[in-house]
Design a protein around this motif. Structure first.
Motif, PDB file in Angstrom:
ATOM      1  N   ARG A 152       5.520   9.301  -4.724  1.00 27.69           N
ATOM      2  CA  ARG A 152       6.196   8.041  -4.450  1.00 27.69           C
ATOM      3  C   ARG A 152       6.317   7.899  -2.939  1.00 27.69           C
ATOM      4  N   ALA A 153       6.223   6.671  -2.453  1.00 28.43           N
ATOM      5  CA  ALA A 153       6.241   6.418  -1.016  1.00 28.43           C
ATOM      6  C   ALA A 153       7.617   5.933  -0.586  1.00 28.43           C
ATOM      7  N   TYR A 154       8.160   6.563   0.454  1.00 23.17           N
ATOM      8  CA  TYR A 154       9.487   6.209   0.948  1.00 23.17           C
ATOM      9  C   TYR A 154       9.484   6.140   2.468  1.00 23.17           C
ATOM     10  N   SER A 155      10.167   5.136   2.977  1.00 13.47           N
ATOM     11  CA  SER A 155      10.302   4.989   4.427  1.00 13.47           C
ATOM     12  C   SER A 155      11.286   6.013   4.981  1.00 13.47           C
ATOM     13  N   PHE A 156      10.962   6.558   6.137  1.00 16.80           N
ATOM     14  CA  PHE A 156      11.915   7.403   6.845  1.00 16.80           C
ATOM     15  C   PHE A 156      13.097   6.553   7.289  1.00 16.80           C
ATOM     16  N   SER A 157      14.296   7.067   7.114  1.00 17.33           N
ATOM     17  CA  SER A 157      15.467   6.404   7.682  1.00 17.33           C
ATOM     18  C   SER A 157      16.032   7.228   8.833  1.00 17.33           C
ATOM     19  N   SER A 158      15.371   8.301   9.184  1.00 17.73           N
ATOM     20  CA  SER A 158      15.847   9.235  10.205  1.00 17.73           C
ATOM     21  C   SER A 158      15.137   9.021  11.537  1.00 17.73           C
ATOM     22  N   GLY A 161      10.706  12.300  15.517  1.00 18.94           N
ATOM     23  CA  GLY A 161      10.700  13.477  16.360  1.00 18.94           C
ATOM     24  C   GLY A 161      11.542  14.619  15.847  1.00 18.94           C
ATOM     25  N   SER A 162      12.279  14.392  14.770  1.00 18.32           N
ATOM     26  CA  SER A 162      13.121  15.438  14.200  1.00 18.32           C
ATOM     27  C   SER A 162      12.530  15.929  12.886  1.00 18.32           C
ATOM     28  N   ARG A 163      12.708  17.221  12.611  1.00 12.74           N
ATOM     29  CA  ARG A 163      12.298  17.753  11.313  1.00 12.74           C
ATOM     30  C   ARG A 163      13.361  17.510  10.243  1.00 12.74           C
ATOM     31  N   GLU A 164      14.534  17.056  10.652  1.00 12.65           N
ATOM     32  CA  GLU A 164      15.586  16.717   9.696  1.00 12.65           C
ATOM     33  C   GLU A 164      15.366  15.276   9.258  1.00 12.65           C
ATOM     34  N   LEU A 165      14.810  15.130   8.073  1.00  8.72           N
ATOM     35  CA  LEU A 165      14.374  13.837   7.579  1.00  8.72           C
ATOM     36  C   LEU A 165      15.378  13.273   6.582  1.00  8.72           C
ATOM     37  N   SER A 166      15.489  11.951   6.561  1.00 11.30           N
ATOM     38  CA  SER A 166      16.328  11.313   5.551  1.00 11.30           C
ATOM     39  C   SER A 166      15.614  10.085   5.000  1.00 11.30           C
ATOM     40  N   PHE A 167      15.953   9.751   3.754  1.00 15.36           N
ATOM     41  CA  PHE A 167      15.335   8.633   3.061  1.00 15.36           C
ATOM     42  C   PHE A 167      16.404   7.896   2.269  1.00 15.36           C
ATOM     43  N   GLY A 217      15.263  -1.710   1.442  1.00 13.52           N
ATOM     44  CA  GLY A 217      14.366  -2.033   2.549  1.00 13.52           C
ATOM     45  C   GLY A 217      15.057  -1.874   3.894  1.00 13.52           C
ATOM     46  N   LEU A 218      16.336  -1.517   3.858  1.00 18.46           N
ATOM     47  CA  LEU A 218      17.065  -1.186   5.080  1.00 18.46           C
ATOM     48  C   LEU A 218      16.550   0.107   5.711  1.00 18.46           C
ATOM     49  N   ALA A 219      15.970   0.994   4.899  1.00 20.23           N
ATOM     50  CA  ALA A 219      15.605   2.339   5.357  1.00 20.23           C
ATOM     51  C   ALA A 219      14.800   2.351   6.655  1.00 20.23           C
TER      52      ALA A 219
END
Length: 342
Positions: A152-158, A161-167, A217-219
């Motif tokens: 599944r495809a998800y936009s980064f919200s983070s 440049g960081s390895r700490e990712l959020s979605f 779509g805010l992500a």
């Protein structure tokens, strides 16, 4: 017979490739070691969308309307995965050439840190990647659903440049990823991410910016705002964030914090439901009076479900406003349609 296809990238670079009889532009580009934006290659996701104003070609009828509407096709928009030239053509690719130089996207493993049900309709997923993922603010990644071959495809919200990712993920009842996140996922689980992908990303801010977000779509805008917080913003940046019901309104505290920390950033939230007590009711197009459109001297970024995207495009046409640039991405609950799941 072969045809010469000039690919004009948005950074001013032009590459000419040779397309064989009956071959799609996407396949011809791949032979030429150019990885044009794409996800599905089946006329479903819309990621490979471009524009062709010169030359003859056939798009067939295998693609879906959410990937390319009839109106877009009439305006010369194309899907390079479906476009089969019958003459020399010039195709505009809405991405920098540097993003298309690789022949593949690398898979990176990551570890689940948190899964938070932040509303009845939205899930926040936090992952620490095992390696750097050089994504641009607004891009997305494919995440494999553990225990399956599906992604599944998800936009980064983070922050890039960081390895700490959020979605920020829509909680779809019965959805494959949603069911795993809500019912099975736990801290320490391993996941596989492939990307980054997508041409919906923040360009250099040289004029006012208008951000229009619908639902999860805010992500990608959260990632863009993280970028602006780090780099600074000397132009007005205004967001209108619309949802259907009060429960769908998430991350407002984060937006308030961005409004304090990002110079020139303002936002408003809108709820469509008649039953809502929210002070601003209706759709994003009902609350554009103070948007910095500047007679078209504005860069517009739009991400939301297909009806919202179509409504906003219609609004600009009706108002006779032709923005300097207009970048948009549609999403649906279960298929990637930059169209992707946000």
């Amino acid at each position: 017979m072969t045809y010469n296809i000039a690919l004009n990238f948005e950074d001013g670079v032009t590459r000419v490739i040779t397309c064989k009889e009956g071959e799609t532009v996407l396949d011809a580009a791949y032979r030429a070691q150019l990885n044009l934006p794409m996800d599905c290659s089946d006329g479903v996701c819309g990621t490979c969308k471009g524009s062709c104003q010169q030359g003859q070609f056939d798009l067939g009828d295998e693609y879906i309307d959410e990937a390319l509407s009839d109106e877009e096709a009439e305006q010369g928009m194309v899907l390079t995965c479906q476009m089969v030239p019958s003459s020399d053509c010039v195709v505009e690719i809405p991405a920098a050439s540097s993003l298309c130089s690789k022949s593949s996207n690398d898979a990176v493993s990551g570890t689940v840190d948190e899964v938070n049900l932040i509303s009845p309709t939205a899930i926040e997923l936090k992952i620490t990647a095992d390696a750097d993922i050089g994504f641009l603010p607004g891009q997305y990644v494919n995440i494999q659903v553990p225990g399956t071959e599906e992604t599944r495809a998800y936009s980064f919200s983070s922050r890039p440049g960081s390895r700490e990712l959020s979605f920020l993920i829509r909680n779809v009842p019965g959805g494959l990823m949603s069911s795993w996140l809500v019912g099975k996922a736990k801290t320490g689980d391993k996941v596989t991410l492939t990307g980054p992908m997508g041409v919906f990303y923040l360009r250099a801010v040289e004029r006012p910016v208008l951000m229009l977000a619908g639902g999860t779509g805010l992500a990608p805008f959260l990632s863009m705002l993280e970028h602006l917080k780090e780099k600074g913003c000397d132009q007005p940046a205004h967001m209108v964030y619309g949802v259907t019901n009060d429960d769908d309104l998430v991350c407002v505290a984060a937006l308030e914090k961005f409004a304090e920390e990002v110079e020139n950033f303002t936002f408003k939230t809108v709820v469509a439901s008649d039953e809502s007590s929210h002070p601003l009711k209706g759709y994003v197009t009902n609350h554009m009076d103070d948007a910095p459109v500047n007679d078209g001297d504005v860069d517009v970024y739009l991400c939301g479900p297909p009806p919202m995207v179509d409504a906003v495009l219609g609004y600009f046409r009706e108002q006779g406003i032709d923005p300097n640039s207009f970048h948009y991405e549609k999403f649906t609950p279960s298929v990637t349609v930059t169209e992707k799941v946000a």
